[in-house]
Design an enzyme around this catalytic site. Structure first.
Site, PDB file in Angstrom:
ATOM      1  N   ARG A 262       5.439   2.531  45.274  1.00 52.94           N
ATOM      2  CA  ARG A 262       5.082   1.620  46.364  1.00 52.94           C
ATOM      3  C   ARG A 262       3.679   1.929  46.864  1.00 52.94           C
ATOM      4  O   ARG A 262       3.347   3.083  47.134  1.00 52.94           O
ATOM      5  CB  ARG A 262       6.078   1.763  47.523  1.00 52.94           C
ATOM      6  CG  ARG A 262       7.505   1.495  47.069  1.00 52.94           C
ATOM      7  CD  ARG A 262       8.494   1.598  48.216  1.00 52.94           C
ATOM      8  NE  ARG A 262       9.840   1.307  47.722  1.00 52.94           N
ATOM      9  CZ  ARG A 262      10.938   1.279  48.473  1.00 52.94           C
ATOM     10  NH1 ARG A 262      10.826   1.513  49.784  1.00 52.94           N
ATOM     11  NH2 ARG A 262      12.102   1.006  47.953  1.00 52.94           N
ATOM     12  N   ARG A 277       6.661   9.838  53.340  1.00 48.96           N
ATOM     13  CA  ARG A 277       6.261   8.501  52.872  1.00 48.96           C
ATOM     14  C   ARG A 277       5.280   8.661  51.732  1.00 48.96           C
ATOM     15  O   ARG A 277       4.172   9.133  51.924  1.00 48.96           O
ATOM     16  CB  ARG A 277       5.627   7.701  54.015  1.00 48.96           C
ATOM     17  CG  ARG A 277       5.229   6.279  53.626  1.00 48.96           C
ATOM     18  CD  ARG A 277       4.524   5.568  54.767  1.00 48.96           C
ATOM     19  NE  ARG A 277       5.412   5.286  55.878  1.00 48.96           N
ATOM     20  CZ  ARG A 277       6.174   4.188  55.963  1.00 48.96           C
ATOM     21  NH1 ARG A 277       6.126   3.278  55.029  1.00 48.96           N
ATOM     22  NH2 ARG A 277       6.964   4.011  57.005  1.00 48.96           N
ATOM     23  N   GLU A 349      15.135   7.777  57.762  1.00 48.08           N
ATOM     24  CA  GLU A 349      15.889   6.792  57.003  1.00 48.08           C
ATOM     25  C   GLU A 349      16.005   7.255  55.551  1.00 48.08           C
ATOM     26  O   GLU A 349      15.000   7.449  54.873  1.00 48.08           O
ATOM     27  CB  GLU A 349      15.168   5.441  57.060  1.00 48.08           C
ATOM     28  CG  GLU A 349      15.855   4.362  56.252  1.00 48.08           C
ATOM     29  CD  GLU A 349      14.977   3.113  56.111  1.00 48.08           C
ATOM     30  OE1 GLU A 349      14.138   2.873  56.995  1.00 48.08           O
ATOM     31  OE2 GLU A 349      15.135   2.407  55.104  1.00 48.08           O
ATOM     32  N   SER A 352      19.252   2.365  52.959  1.00 48.78           N
ATOM     33  CA  SER A 352      19.276   1.052  53.577  1.00 48.78           C
ATOM     34  C   SER A 352      20.259   0.233  52.752  1.00 48.78           C
ATOM     35  O   SER A 352      20.045   0.034  51.560  1.00 48.78           O
ATOM     36  CB  SER A 352      17.867   0.457  53.523  1.00 48.78           C
ATOM     37  OG  SER A 352      17.748  -0.631  54.404  1.00 48.78           O
ATOM     38  N   ARG A 390      13.261  12.253  51.175  1.00 44.49           N
ATOM     39  CA  ARG A 390      13.637  12.525  52.572  1.00 44.49           C
ATOM     40  C   ARG A 390      14.917  13.359  52.645  1.00 44.49           C
ATOM     41  O   ARG A 390      15.104  14.143  53.573  1.00 44.49           O
ATOM     42  CB  ARG A 390      13.795  11.206  53.324  1.00 44.49           C
ATOM     43  CG  ARG A 390      12.445  10.510  53.500  1.00 44.49           C
ATOM     44  CD  ARG A 390      12.589   9.188  54.198  1.00 44.49           C
ATOM     45  NE  ARG A 390      11.305   8.494  54.236  1.00 44.49           N
ATOM     46  CZ  ARG A 390      11.155   7.233  54.633  1.00 44.49           C
ATOM     47  NH1 ARG A 390      12.213   6.531  55.018  1.00 44.49           N
ATOM     48  NH2 ARG A 390       9.966   6.685  54.642  1.00 44.49           N
TER      49      ARG A 390
END
Length: 423
Positions: A262, A277, A349, A352, A390
């Site tokens: 990403r 991130r 997070e 999801s 994470r």
RNA sequence: GGUGAGGUGGCUGAGUGGUCGAAAGCAGCGCUUUGCUAAAGCGCCGUAGUCCAAAAGGCUACCGAGGGUUCGAAUCCCUCCCUCACCGCCA
């Protein structure tokens, strides 16, 4: 993609259902409807001309078979050509335009999804465990560097910022997590393991909704025809694109590992420290394909399957439901799972879990044959099970010991081959 | 990368310029008959768009994709994609 018929027949309802997202789509809907009306008028006219052409051409065939003169009829058909050509081009252009607009319209949130604008409006659904009491917790970067698990400086040297290198025990921990997660979901939760390509065609990115709207967040290669996967959701959900799948297989359940690429365009400076991130991270993704009637309960089960990861690792976490304004583009309903990270003093997070209903299926023409024999669009769901980087942060920060070593959760020890990491 | 063959409906497979959305067989659905663990006969049986208030029905498009030739294209021409075989190269 939304159904044009819904927009056409109930435009006000459609506008109101999108109104709770953080942008106004009523103008786009009006534009689509205007194009749709124009397109259909053009097609109707064109089809009338085609019908006339077909009728006359058959007459010509008959006359020729009887050795009679057909010049007058041929001239008549020829006289239709210009208008037919113009109408064909117009219809095609309008159709393309209509599709392009439909592709940038987000999904309807389910009616029960809480209305809100931002993350702060997301209600907490449940919480598991408690925050551990760790005096002066260190963050994962300090812990990992002290133990030589990651090498941020050399990662920057070879790939730039936003990439990580795991070394030695650090690399082994990453590999242990991958195997643990895949085994958990395939063995205990009934998912079929998939190992897909990490590169997909543009059509697949459109199918799951990353394109055309979010191209700037993706890594395109080969002149834009291929993309590095931003999540295994893309290759795995698209496995059955353009198929009519057998409903007897429902729910289809896949678990896949891929790295995720990403650009994170526009997020520079946000949560950029350490592993939180990055432009590339590993993730196990869970994907389901099912009938519309099943998707609500399958989302609950999917979320539960992802939660089991954190439970098995003894990590404190909470589940929140995303409000309308915070939900992703294609989502009808989403739960986020957030793990506690003491070094961050925050929840991160790590999963999801989303029900897309028929939004993706319509884009990729993924259908099943209903009991009435009619083809219907499937519902698709996916959820992280879970993101690795994470989770890695959480394991380091929750497992940190006063002597600087890291305790490895019991469930992970058979995969890691040791109960702790120390110098 | 080279050469050759080929891509037709859920499957097999005919069809080289006109009445072909497409023969035939298989599979599927319905009915009938005989009965017995099935057979036979008959009928139905692609997708999408569009017209109509809707149903019924009509029309249009689709024979790998996109262009072209023609009054008319599954059929002729061009480009591309894919599959298979052999050769080359290669982890």
């Amino acid at each position: 993609m939304l159904d044009i018929r819904t927009l056409r027949e109930q435009p006000d309802l459609a506008k109101s259902r999108l109104a709770s997202r953080n942008a106004d789509y009523s103008q786009t809907i009006d534009a689509i409807l205007a194009i749709d009306a124009d397109r259909r008028a053009s097609e109707t006219r064109l089809q009338g001309l085609q019908s006339e052409r077909n009728r006359l051409s058959k007459e010509i065939g008959k006359l020729r078979a009887q050795k009679q003169d057909s010049a007058a009829l041929e001239a008549e058909v020829k006289s239709l050509a210009d208008e037919m050509q113009a109408l064909t081009e117009k219809s095609n252009a309008l159709s393309d335009e209509q599709t392009a607009l439909l592709l940038v319209l987000p999904n309807f949130p389910q009616p029960a999804v809480p209305v809100g604008k931002e993350a702060a409006d997301n209600p907490e659904i449940r919480i598991h465990g408690e925050k551990p009491s760790i005096a002066n917790p260190k963050d994962h970067v300090a812990l990992a560097e002290a133990l030589g698990l990651i090498d941020p400086d050399r990662a920057v040297k070879i790939s730039g910022s936003g990439f990580s290198v795991y070394m030695g025990q650090g690399a082994k921990l990453e590999r242990a997590l991958l195997n643990f997660l895949l085994d958990l979901h395939t063995r205990d939760h009934g998912y079929t393991e998939v190992s897909p390509p990490f590169v997909v065609k543009r059509d697949c990115m459109v199918g799951t909704g990353q394109l055309p709207k979010f191209e700037e967040d993706m890594y395109g290669i080969d002149g834009g025809g291929l993309f590095l996967v931003p999540t295994a959701e893309v290759p795995v959900t698209n496995l059955h694109r353009e198929e009519i799948v057998n409903a007897a297989q429902f729910p289809i359940k896949y678990a896949a590992y891929t790295p995720c690429f990403r650009r994170e365009a526009g997020s520079a400076g946000r949560e950029t420290r350490g592993l939180i991130r990055m432009h590339q991270f590993d993730k196990i993704e869970l994907v389901k394909i099912c009938a519309p009637e099943q998707s609500a309960s399958e989302l609950e089960a999917l979320t539960s399957d992802a939660e089991r990861v954190l439970q098995a690792l003894g990590l404190h976490y909470r589940v929140i439901e995303l409000c309308t304004g915070d939900m992703g583009f294609g989502a009808a309903k989403t739960y986020d799972i957030e793990v506690w990270a003491p070094g961050q003093n925050a929840y991160l997070e790590v999963s999801s879990c989303t029900n897309f209903e028929d939004f993706q299926a319509r884009r990729m023409n993924l259908r099943f044959k209903g009991e009435d024999g009619k083809n219907r669009f499937c519902h698709t769901l996916n959820g992280s099970g879970t993101a690795l980087a994470r989770l890695y942060v959480a394991i380091l920060e929750n497992g940190q010991q006063p002597d600087g070593s890291i305790h490895i959760p019991a469930a992970l020890q058979p995969y890691f081959g040791a109960s702790k990491i120390s110098k």
